[in-house]
Every structure is written in C-alpha cells, then in structure tokens.
Write a protein that holds these residues in place. Sequence first.
Motif, PDB file in Angstrom:
ATOM      1  N   UNK A 119       0.709  -1.167  -0.240  1.00 60.68           N
ATOM      2  CA  UNK A 119      -0.369  -0.087   0.237  1.00 60.68           C
ATOM      3  C   UNK A 119       1.016   1.189   0.089  1.00 60.68           C
ATOM      4  N   UNK A 120       0.486   2.123  -0.446  1.00 62.20           N
ATOM      5  CA  UNK A 120       1.122   3.900  -0.928  1.00 62.20           C
ATOM      6  C   UNK A 120       0.132   4.503   0.051  1.00 62.20           C
ATOM      7  N   UNK A 121      -0.704   4.142   0.591  1.00 62.74           N
ATOM      8  CA  UNK A 121      -1.296   5.032   1.237  1.00 62.74           C
ATOM      9  C   UNK A 121      -2.538   4.544   2.312  1.00 62.74           C
ATOM     10  N   UNK A 122      -2.994   5.250   3.224  1.00 59.57           N
ATOM     11  CA  UNK A 122      -3.690   4.439   4.241  1.00 59.57           C
ATOM     12  C   UNK A 122      -4.361   3.722   4.059  1.00 59.57           C
ATOM     13  N   UNK A 123      -5.142   3.237   2.948  1.00 60.26           N
ATOM     14  CA  UNK A 123      -5.758   1.932   1.904  1.00 60.26           C
ATOM     15  C   UNK A 123      -5.227   2.034   0.770  1.00 60.26           C
ATOM     16  N   UNK A 124      -5.245   0.394   0.930  1.00 60.53           N
ATOM     17  CA  UNK A 124      -4.293  -0.545  -0.470  1.00 60.53           C
ATOM     18  C   UNK A 124      -5.425   0.000  -1.558  1.00 60.53           C
ATOM     19  N   UNK A 125      -4.943   0.326  -2.714  1.00 58.66           N
ATOM     20  CA  UNK A 125      -5.605   0.277  -3.585  1.00 58.66           C
ATOM     21  C   UNK A 125      -5.326  -0.231  -4.795  1.00 58.66           C
ATOM     22  N   UNK A 126      -6.190  -0.835  -5.738  1.00 56.42           N
ATOM     23  CA  UNK A 126      -5.962  -1.373  -7.078  1.00 56.42           C
ATOM     24  C   UNK A 126      -4.454  -0.486  -7.823  1.00 56.42           C
ATOM     25  N   UNK A 219      -7.851  -6.059  -9.865  1.00 57.32           N
ATOM     26  CA  UNK A 219      -9.489  -5.868  -9.331  1.00 57.32           C
ATOM     27  C   UNK A 219      -9.576  -6.432  -8.213  1.00 57.32           C
ATOM     28  N   UNK A 220      -9.996  -5.147  -6.508  1.00 57.94           N
ATOM     29  CA  UNK A 220      -9.979  -5.584  -5.497  1.00 57.94           C
ATOM     30  C   UNK A 220     -11.567  -6.224  -5.577  1.00 57.94           C
ATOM     31  N   UNK A 221     -11.478  -7.862  -4.772  1.00 57.22           N
ATOM     32  CA  UNK A 221     -13.244  -8.338  -5.030  1.00 57.22           C
ATOM     33  C   UNK A 221     -13.103  -8.303  -3.262  1.00 57.22           C
ATOM     34  N   UNK A 222     -13.694  -7.063  -2.374  1.00 62.38           N
ATOM     35  CA  UNK A 222     -13.474  -6.454  -0.921  1.00 62.38           C
ATOM     36  C   UNK A 222     -14.489  -5.710  -0.963  1.00 62.38           C
ATOM     37  N   UNK A 223     -15.717  -6.292  -0.335  1.00 63.89           N
ATOM     38  CA  UNK A 223     -16.292  -5.369  -0.124  1.00 63.89           C
ATOM     39  C   UNK A 223     -16.993  -4.255   1.484  1.00 63.89           C
ATOM     40  N   UNK A 224     -16.257  -4.714   1.965  1.00 67.88           N
ATOM     41  CA  UNK A 224     -15.584  -4.217   3.514  1.00 67.88           C
ATOM     42  C   UNK A 224     -14.273  -3.789   3.796  1.00 67.88           C
ATOM     43  N   UNK A 225     -13.737  -2.422   3.934  1.00 67.72           N
ATOM     44  CA  UNK A 225     -12.074  -1.924   3.810  1.00 67.72           C
ATOM     45  C   UNK A 225     -11.361  -2.496   4.400  1.00 67.72           C
ATOM     46  N   UNK A 226     -11.982  -3.138   6.384  1.00 68.92           N
ATOM     47  CA  UNK A 226     -11.437  -3.383   7.299  1.00 68.92           C
ATOM     48  C   UNK A 226     -11.646  -3.342   8.350  1.00 68.92           C
ATOM     49  N   UNK A 227     -12.197  -4.522   8.767  1.00 73.61           N
ATOM     50  CA  UNK A 227     -12.154  -4.894  10.138  1.00 73.61           C
ATOM     51  C   UNK A 227     -11.745  -5.132  11.253  1.00 73.61           C
TER      52      UNK A 227
END
Length: 299
Positions: A119-126, A219-227
């Motif tokens: 990740x390059x930021x607070x959330x990993x992106x595609x 592609x990110x198969x993610x519905x919830x970013x982080x629990x």
Amino acid sequence: MRVFVTGASGFVGSAVVRDLLGAGHRVLGLARSDRSAAALEAAGAEVHRGDLGDPDGLCGPAAASDGVVHLAYRHDLMHTGDLTAAAGIDLRAVEALGAALEGSGKPLVAASGAGIVQASGPLATEEDPAAPGTHRTPAEEAVLALAGRGVRSCAVRLPLSVHGPGDRAFLPEVIRRARARGVSAYVGDGANRWPAVHVLDAAVLFRLALESAPAGGRLHGVAEEGIPFRAVAAAVGRRLGLPVRGLSGDEAAAHFGWLTPFAGLDVPVSSALTRERLGWRPTRPGLLADLEEGHYVEV
C-alpha cells in the motif's frame, strides 16, 4: 461463453460456477476427484478431470474455451507452512493457462490475495503493486504480464475473509482454535484490520471481470475495507460463550499456529476503482453480520 474454471468445486469456485451458469454461460470445471466431478455435474457444468499439479493438462481445456477463471490453489500446503510449494504450483498453472491463451484476446481472470499488496496510502488500492517477495506475487505479476501477449488478463485480489455458508478457510480456523483452547483470541491489541467479502458477491465480480475487465488490471474483491480483528474475536467469543483476550509473542503463536501471521495482518483495502470500472455493487451480509447468523458455529 464457454468458460474453463479451475478450483470449480471449491468454496469460491462453486459460487462462481453457479453465477456463471445463472448468467447463461457454459462452464467446464476442473475436477481431480469423483466427488468434485459429481458436484460439478449436479450444478449443471461439464467436467474436465485433471489436477493443478499437471499444468500441461490445463492447456487443452483452456485453449478450447472462450475464457478462463483460475481459482484453484493448494491451500493444504499453506496450512502446513509450505507457502513456497503452493506458490510454485500456482505460478506454473498460470504460465500454462497463459501459453494456451496467448494471442487469442480471450480473458483470463485469476484469483490473487489482497494481503500481498504494497500500500502507498492508508488504504491499499488497485493501483498498488504486490509487495516483492510475498508468496503470491510471482503469479499475480505473471497474470498481468500476459496482457502484453494477447491475453485479456486480470487479477482479482480476494481478502483473507471470503465468508459465507460453506467457508472452510481462515474464519473457521479461528473458530476451531477458539473452541479447542477455550478462549477467543486476537493478536496484541487486535486493532489490525481484515478486509472481507461475502462469497456470493465475490462470484459476481469474477463474472463481471470475465465479461468486461480490461487487460492487465488489478481488481479488489473487497466489500468491507477493514474490520478490526478484535471485533471478529469478540463476535466469535459471544457466539461460543468464551472469554475474549489479546495475546502476544509465544502465546499468540501457540494459539494461532500457522495462522499467526494472518491473524495479525493489517491490510485495509479499497475497492473503489473496481466498483467504478465494472459497476460491481456488493449486497450480501458483512462479516460480523454473517457470524451472527450462526452457521459458522453450528458445527
């Protein structure tokens, strides 16, 4: 389309097969056992008998199909700690499938893992690449490279928790270890986050990717970013009637075993670009709601 699916009788694979068939596609599923073959036939799919360990045997059915969804993975080797062997088998399978599709323009949609992203930021992106040296990085890079060889290839990164009835992966192992040790545990303060997706939402994404994803994309198969993992542990403890505790060091390693590095993993992941590009809209219950439904703790 006639679609060749590896891992077709697995937890994610069986959901993908049902979704593809429901959308009017025909499915040829890889089966290495009579039980898997029977399950595929019962679902309405054709069967190709073979094994992921025989990559040459994947070429024929791949070349004869209009597209490929590659989901098979030797999770049994992961559970024994032999990540290198599991990754090597996966890479050779990707190379064989790519060789069969080279120059055809046909789609190859391959599963990867959200946990490998750098990740390059607070959330990993595609847009973030896979981190160097992780066990699934070589296969993901090989998939993306096929775009330069005339294959409409893309990698779908799945989170640690692909959940739903029939799950046999990380969350059931967390529950099994809680039962065996009389405590629902998390690592440290449990603030590390697990992204998640319901298996039926993941299945829709694989179909959308097969139908229309551009070549060479992630592609990110993610519905919830982080629990937070402590929230997962608390839900497990509540369902099992067990105390909930944070563990560190040797205690955590003894409790979680091979699962330890995954239980402590902090990989919040965004799927905003995936939703924008493919119109994917997850609608199924989230991870904690799924835990509250009870099917995870009934067995």
